[in-house]
Write a protein that holds these residues in place. Sequence first.
Motif, mmCIF file in Angstrom:
data_model
loop_
_atom_site.group_PDB
_atom_site.id
_atom_site.type_symbol
_atom_site.label_atom_id
_atom_site.label_comp_id
_atom_site.label_asym_id
_atom_site.label_seq_id
_atom_site.Cartn_x
_atom_site.Cartn_y
_atom_site.Cartn_z
ATOM 1 N N GLY A 1 8.170 -3.343 3.542
ATOM 2 C CA GLY A 1 7.758 -3.108 4.917
ATOM 3 C C GLY A 1 7.617 -1.798 5.410
ATOM 4 N N ASN A 2 6.969 -0.965 4.674
ATOM 5 C CA ASN A 2 6.659 0.343 4.979
ATOM 6 C C ASN A 2 5.102 0.354 5.871
ATOM 7 N N VAL A 3 4.945 1.257 6.334
ATOM 8 C CA VAL A 3 3.580 1.266 7.154
ATOM 9 C C VAL A 3 2.718 2.582 6.771
ATOM 10 N N VAL A 4 1.636 2.490 6.575
ATOM 11 C CA VAL A 4 0.511 3.525 6.097
ATOM 12 C C VAL A 4 0.432 4.652 7.121
ATOM 13 N N ALA A 5 0.825 5.903 6.878
ATOM 14 C CA ALA A 5 0.786 6.791 7.933
ATOM 15 C C ALA A 5 -0.187 7.629 7.929
ATOM 16 N N LEU B 1 7.114 8.164 -3.115
ATOM 17 C CA LEU B 1 6.386 7.651 -2.426
ATOM 18 C C LEU B 1 5.959 8.500 -1.198
ATOM 19 N N GLN B 2 4.673 8.871 -1.168
ATOM 20 C CA GLN B 2 4.066 9.655 0.082
ATOM 21 C C GLN B 2 2.966 9.053 0.711
ATOM 22 N N GLY B 3 2.810 9.326 1.999
ATOM 23 C CA GLY B 3 1.686 8.881 2.765
ATOM 24 C C GLY B 3 2.354 7.412 3.631
ATOM 25 N N GLY B 4 3.449 6.989 3.596
ATOM 26 C CA GLY B 4 4.137 5.929 4.138
ATOM 27 C C GLY B 4 5.158 6.454 5.425
ATOM 28 N N LYS B 5 5.254 5.667 6.328
ATOM 29 C CA LYS B 5 6.259 6.189 7.423
ATOM 30 C C LYS B 5 7.558 6.603 7.075
ATOM 31 N N TYR B 6 8.049 5.966 5.744
ATOM 32 C CA TYR B 6 8.953 5.924 5.331
ATOM 33 C C TYR B 6 9.081 6.496 4.027
ATOM 34 N N PRO C 1 -0.650 3.519 -15.685
ATOM 35 C CA PRO C 1 -0.623 4.771 -14.934
ATOM 36 C C PRO C 1 0.918 4.666 -14.041
ATOM 37 N N GLY C 2 1.515 6.090 -14.295
ATOM 38 C CA GLY C 2 2.924 6.361 -13.720
ATOM 39 C C GLY C 2 2.551 6.644 -12.281
ATOM 40 N N GLU C 3 1.252 7.028 -11.953
ATOM 41 C CA GLU C 3 0.929 7.402 -10.573
ATOM 42 C C GLU C 3 -0.143 6.445 -9.996
ATOM 43 N N ARG C 4 -0.220 6.137 -8.997
ATOM 44 C CA ARG C 4 -1.240 5.278 -8.164
ATOM 45 C C ARG C 4 -1.660 5.798 -6.931
ATOM 46 N N VAL C 5 -2.872 6.082 -6.421
ATOM 47 C CA VAL C 5 -3.115 6.680 -5.240
ATOM 48 C C VAL C 5 -4.263 5.601 -4.806
ATOM 49 N N VAL D 1 -1.947 6.522 0.456
ATOM 50 C CA VAL D 1 -0.596 6.436 -0.314
ATOM 51 C C VAL D 1 -0.490 6.669 -1.699
ATOM 52 N N CYS D 2 0.390 7.646 -2.095
ATOM 53 C CA CYS D 2 0.485 8.173 -3.282
ATOM 54 C C CYS D 2 2.031 7.581 -4.117
ATOM 55 N N VAL D 3 1.994 6.882 -4.923
ATOM 56 C CA VAL D 3 3.342 6.245 -5.490
ATOM 57 C C VAL D 3 3.343 6.687 -6.974
ATOM 58 N N SER D 4 4.428 7.180 -7.414
ATOM 59 C CA SER D 4 4.800 7.362 -8.880
ATOM 60 C C SER D 4 6.171 6.881 -9.165
#
Length: 162
Positions: free
Chosen positions: A134-138, A113-118, A87-91, A142-145
């Motif tokens: 070293g990101n942090v879940v906000a 990347l969405q859902g991280g502090k950065y 998958p090219g995207e993972r939630v 978390v959604c990554v593609s």
Amino acid sequence: APGAADRLAALGVEVVAVSPDKDESDLELCVAVARRAGARDVCFTAAFSERLDHTLCALGSVIGCADLNALVREPSWSAWTVGGDGPGERVVDLTPGTIFSLIAPAGAVGVTLQGGKYPLVEGVLEPLSSLGLGNVVASGRVCVSVREGTLLLTAQAVREPA
């Protein structure tokens, strides 16, 4: 453990004997058995050790299973593949405050990347770069593609994935 193969076989578990003299790791051989059995998903656990060489090769096996929706579950961390032949995207649902990283072993392009502090939009991660480290879940999700390449999304102390 002595007798373990016989006990497993008695329970109906398929036991595949291999020579200790081989060109593949035990983990790669296990993946081959899963592929022959038609597995659609694989979960790796107890596959990583204090030996850096074994751990790196085990992570290579995980990345090679992106098409099998590869997941890693260890006592203190988990990981998911994103991209490659999978998958090219993972939630993933993660507890807010959880530390997570995006690692691109061979580099990746178009990383969002969405859902991280950065957050990251259409980023480029060079091979093993620290950009995704070293990101942090906000938000708890978390959604990554990724457009090109394969990523490992690693997280400490996680809940079950979405």
